[in-house]
Enzyme design. Structure first.
Site, PDB file in Angstrom:
ATOM      1  N   GLN A  39     121.702  50.814 125.141  1.00 28.60           N
ATOM      2  CA  GLN A  39     120.747  50.605 124.061  1.00 28.60           C
ATOM      3  C   GLN A  39     121.091  49.323 123.316  1.00 28.60           C
ATOM      4  OE1 GLN A  39     118.037  52.016 123.558  1.00 28.60           O
ATOM      5  NE2 GLN A  39     118.089  54.261 123.655  1.00 28.60           N
ATOM      6  N   GLU A  69     120.546  61.438 129.811  1.00 29.71           N
ATOM      7  CA  GLU A  69     119.369  61.526 128.945  1.00 29.71           C
ATOM      8  C   GLU A  69     118.254  62.341 129.590  1.00 29.71           C
ATOM      9  OE1 GLU A  69     116.862  58.483 126.136  1.00 29.71           O
ATOM     10  OE2 GLU A  69     117.224  57.844 128.190  1.00 29.71           O
ATOM     11  N   LYS A 117     124.357  37.019 130.882  1.00 33.99           N
ATOM     12  CA  LYS A 117     125.721  36.732 131.352  1.00 33.99           C
ATOM     13  C   LYS A 117     125.739  36.917 132.857  1.00 33.99           C
ATOM     14  CE  LYS A 117     130.566  38.156 131.035  1.00 33.99           C
ATOM     15  NZ  LYS A 117     131.531  39.106 130.468  1.00 33.99           N
TER      16      LYS A 117
END
Length: 448
Positions: free
Chosen positions: A364, A242, A420
């Site tokens: 995302q 990005e 998690k």
């Protein structure tokens, strides 16, 4: 080549070195521990030598006395003893060994020949794969690299390991931890609140760091990278699909120098700022942080680049949904894209296990949380989730209440939600968000 030569041709090995290293261990048990660090049973070419070494290996694991008599007795118990040849061969091994002082040199020769055999076997397998026409050139190259990489790392992906060997490593680690020699099982992230929750960035872990745009996930990942590079001296690989490498370097400079990112972008700097920049640049130069901003990289490309790095400590990928599968993103449709992202996440987990380093991958989130009253992310919000949450060992979410609520009491406070955690409990920790430096710190930290 003559037929007789073909029939008598053998793989690389040294009978003399194999016998000398076994003889050294039989006449001097003190060198056994050093040889065990250097060799494995499969490094011996002759079966009889391999069986003797395996017997000594087992005896060493159980701290048994090792000499010609005890080894012969143990071989009788495990069924590898031959009444006609074994005892006389053990005597021969001790007689032909000039001195145990050169045991490690003998072991080095045995290891070198074993590596040559492994290379020959890998080359034959690669040649066979190419001649059979299995897959395209990219797939063949990836398979070839994996085979050579497995040799370089000194392990075979196909071999199964007895639990006794695994337990030795586990017990050694436990001993180090209990004696206080090691503070964290994994690499320090630089944020003690997170380290206390996930026990650092652990080897072979795939750590997913997810948030809505603007929450600071790239900044947190760079915090991890900068701290690992500074604290451990290990190589940190950053793959940015990005942002450009110049943008990432600017952010790292801002975080290290504690100078506003806006100042670095506009260049409105004071003389004092330049002094801090010089100091920060010197610190960054002394780390081994490497950046690749090629937006078209696949997991296979990243894996290949990482294999060529010595002393690799951490891999950071920004971010998952921008990655393409090995064959490119030729598939269409939402369902196909979900499958592609699931394939990529699985390959990332395999890469983490192969490289034996933590892989931090940014992701995302879907807009599902925007529709809820409580906008804190959940695992179901992972965009194009597929099997991402199953593959990841740790899933971290970032949430800032002041992003949604301007009147929030928690101004510039971010929640890092551990959704998690295969190594322990889930929950959340609070971090201080420093927007001017695009950086995070623990709540206790104070900056001048």
């Amino acid at each position: 080549m003559a037929l007789d030569e073909l029939l008598t041709r053998q793989m690389p090995h040294s009978l003399e070195a194999e016998q000398a290293v076994l003889g050294s261990m039989l006449i001097d048990a003190s060198c056994v521990k050093d040889v065990m660090d250097k060799l494995q049973p499969e490094d011996f070419y002759l079966r009889q030598n391999r069986e003797i070494f395996e017997t000594i290996y087992t005896m060493f694991s159980y701290s048994k006395a090792i000499d010609g008599v005890t080894v012969a007795e143990e071989m009788q118990k495990n069924g590898t003893y031959d009444e006609k040849t074994t005892r006389s061969y053990l005597v021969q091994l001790m007689e032909v060994t000039p001195t145990s002082a050169n045991a490690m040199e003998y072991a080095g020769i045995v290891r070198d020949k074993a590596l040559l055999r492994s290379i020959a076997q890998a080359a034959a397998a690669i040649t066979g794969m190419v001649q059979d026409g299995m897959g395209d050139a990219k797939a063949a190259l990836e398979a070839a690299e994996q085979k050579i990489y497995a040799i370089r790392r000194g392990r075979s992906a196909q071999d199964m390991v007895h639990i006794g060997q695994v337990l030795t490593t586990v017990l050694d680690n436990l001993n180090e931890l209990s004696s206080g020699q090691v503070g964290l099982p994994g690499l320090p992230s630089g944020l003690s609140a997170i380290d206390n929750k996930i026990h650092g960035l652990n080897k072979s872990d795939l750590i997913l760091l997810a948030a809505r745009p603007g929450m600071g996930k790239t900044s947190l990942a760079l915090n991890f990278a900068l701290n690992v590079g500074k604290a451990t001296g290990k190589t940190v690989a950053i793959f940015s699909l990005e942002m450009s490498k110049e943008q990432l370097a600017t952010r790292l400079l801002s975080s290290e120098a504690l100078i506003s990112n806006g100042k670095l972008i506009t260049g409105s700097l004071t003389e004092a700022d330049w002094g801090r920049i010089a100091q920060a640049a010197n610190t960054l130069n002394q780390t081994d942080i490497r950046i690749d901003d090629n937006p078209l990289l696949t997991v296979a490309d990243m894996n290949a680049k990482c294999r060529r790095m010595d002393n690799l400590g951490l891999v950071v990928i920004d971010y998952l949904q921008l990655m393409t599968s090995a064959g490119g993103d030729s598939r269409r449709g939402n369902e196909s894209r979900q499958q592609a992202v699931s394939d990529i996440s699985r390959m990332l987990k395999i890469m983490a296990k192969e490289l034996q380093v933590p892989v931090v991958c940014l992701s995302q989130l879907s807009r599902a949380n925007e529709k809820r009253e409580d906008k804190r992310p959940m695992l179901s919000d992972l965009r194009e989730s597929g099997a991402i949450e199953q593959d990841a060992d740790i899933v971290l979410f970032l949430y800032r209440d002041d992003y949604y609520n301007e009147a929030s009491e928690k101004r510039n406070i971010a929640e890092c939600i551990v959704a998690k955690n295969r190594h322990g409990e889930t929950g959340k920790v609070e971090l201080k968000w420093l927007p001017e430096y695009t950086s995070f710190s623990t709540i206790e930290s104070r900056y001048d």
